[in-house]
Design a protein around this motif. Structure first.
Motif, PDB file in Angstrom:
ATOM      1  N   UNK A 196      -7.166  -2.889  -7.468  1.00 30.28           N
ATOM      2  CA  UNK A 196      -7.328  -3.763  -8.182  1.00 30.28           C
ATOM      3  C   UNK A 196      -7.106  -2.406  -9.187  1.00 30.28           C
ATOM      4  N   UNK A 197      -7.563  -1.358  -8.940  1.00 28.43           N
ATOM      5  CA  UNK A 197      -7.594   0.141 -10.468  1.00 28.43           C
ATOM      6  C   UNK A 197      -6.548   0.559 -10.022  1.00 28.43           C
ATOM      7  N   UNK A 198      -5.594   0.257  -9.029  1.00 21.69           N
ATOM      8  CA  UNK A 198      -4.747   0.860  -8.417  1.00 21.69           C
ATOM      9  C   UNK A 198      -3.534   0.661  -9.221  1.00 21.69           C
ATOM     10  N   UNK A 199      -3.754  -1.325  -9.120  1.00 23.49           N
ATOM     11  CA  UNK A 199      -2.036  -1.765  -9.675  1.00 23.49           C
ATOM     12  C   UNK A 199      -3.055  -1.901 -11.676  1.00 23.49           C
ATOM     13  N   UNK A 200      -3.846  -1.257 -11.914  1.00 21.04           N
ATOM     14  CA  UNK A 200      -4.547  -1.316 -13.583  1.00 21.04           C
ATOM     15  C   UNK A 200      -3.247   0.560 -13.938  1.00 21.04           C
ATOM     16  N   UNK A 201      -4.260   0.854 -13.183  1.00 24.67           N
ATOM     17  CA  UNK A 201      -3.353   2.452 -13.199  1.00 24.67           C
ATOM     18  C   UNK A 201      -2.336   2.677 -12.958  1.00 24.67           C
ATOM     19  N   UNK A 202      -1.087   1.874 -12.312  1.00 25.52           N
ATOM     20  CA  UNK A 202       0.296   1.765 -11.777  1.00 25.52           C
ATOM     21  C   UNK A 202       0.470   0.884 -13.277  1.00 25.52           C
ATOM     22  N   UNK A 203       0.144   0.128 -14.004  1.00 30.14           N
ATOM     23  CA  UNK A 203       0.061  -0.702 -15.013  1.00 30.14           C
ATOM     24  C   UNK A 203       0.708   0.582 -16.142  1.00 30.14           C
ATOM     25  N   UNK A 204      -0.575   1.249 -16.990  1.00 27.42           N
ATOM     26  CA  UNK A 204      -1.088   2.150 -17.257  1.00 27.42           C
ATOM     27  C   UNK A 204      -0.081   3.245 -17.484  1.00 27.42           C
ATOM     28  N   UNK A 205       0.290   3.862 -15.765  1.00 27.51           N
ATOM     29  CA  UNK A 205       1.828   5.038 -15.497  1.00 27.51           C
ATOM     30  C   UNK A 205       2.910   4.674 -16.442  1.00 27.51           C
ATOM     31  N   UNK A 206       3.248   2.951 -16.124  1.00 33.27           N
ATOM     32  CA  UNK A 206       4.401   2.065 -15.985  1.00 33.27           C
ATOM     33  C   UNK A 206       4.244   2.244 -18.365  1.00 33.27           C
TER      34      UNK A 206
END
Length: 162
Positions: free
Chosen positions: A27-37
Motif C-alpha cells: 500500500x505504501x509503495x503504491x502511495x509513494x509511486x503515486x506521489x513520485x508520479x
C-alpha cells in the motif's frame, strides 16, 4: 497452556504480522509511486514554464537589441552633419519607424530618456544639452539590453563629426 500452543500462537502472530507488513508495504509503495508520479509531473510542468519564460525573455532581448540598433543609427540624423544631405530623408524615415517600434519594445527607462531627448529637439535645443540627452538615451539602451552594471557614463560618449 502447552509449549506447543504457545509456539502455534507465536507462529500465527508472526505470520499475521508478516502478512500485514507485506500488505502495508504494498500500500505504501503504491502511495509513494503515486506521489513520485505527481512530483515528476509538477517538475516537468515547472521546467516547461521556465523554458518558455527564458525563451520569451531571450526573444524580447533580441528584439530590443534590433530596435535599439535601428534607433541609435537613425538618431544620427539629429547630430550635426553626420548624415549627408542626399540621405537625410531616408534617415528621417528610418528614425520615425524606429521611434514607433521603440514605443512597443523599449523599457520605460529608455522611453523616458528618448522622450526627454525628443523634447529638446522639439524645443530646438542643440549643443551640450542635446549631446547629454542623446548619451543618456544610449546609456539607458545599454543598461536595458544587459549592461546593467556598466561603468561608462554619459561623459564617456564623444561626438565625432567629420
Amino acid at each position: 497452556m502447552s509449549t506447543k500452543d504457545i509456539l502455534l500462537i507465536v507462529l500465527g502472530n508472526a505470520g499475521l504480522f508478516t502478512l500485514l507488513g507485506v500488505l502495508f508495504k504494498g500500500h505504501f509503495d503504491k502511495k509513494l509511486a503515486d506521489q513520485n508520479g505527481l512530483i515528476t509531473k509538477e517538475v516537468e510542468k515547472l521546467k516547461k514554464e521556465v523554458e518558455f519564460d527564458f525563451k520569451n525573455r531571450e526573444e524580447l532581448l533580441i528584439k530590443k537589441r534590433n530596435v535599439y540598433n535601428d534607433l541609435v543609427d537613425s538618431m544620427s540624423i539629429f547630430i550635426g552633419q553626420r548624415v549627408p544631405k542626399e540621405k537625410q530623408e531616408e534617415y528621417q524615415e528610418k528614425f520615425l519607424k524606429a521611434y514607433d517600434t521603440a514605443w512597443l519594445w523599449a523599457s520605460d527607462d529608455v522611453l523616458e530618456e528618448l522622450s526627454n531627448y525628443m523634447q529638446l529637439k522639439i524645443e530646438g535645443k542643440t549643443g551640450e544639452d542635446e549631446q547629454q540627452a542623446f548619451a543618456k538615451c544610449v546609456l539607458a539602451m545599454r543598461k536595458d539590453i544587459g549592461f546593467v552594471e556598466t561603468k561608462v557614463s554619459i561623459d564617456n560618449y564623444k561626438f565625432i563629426i567629420f
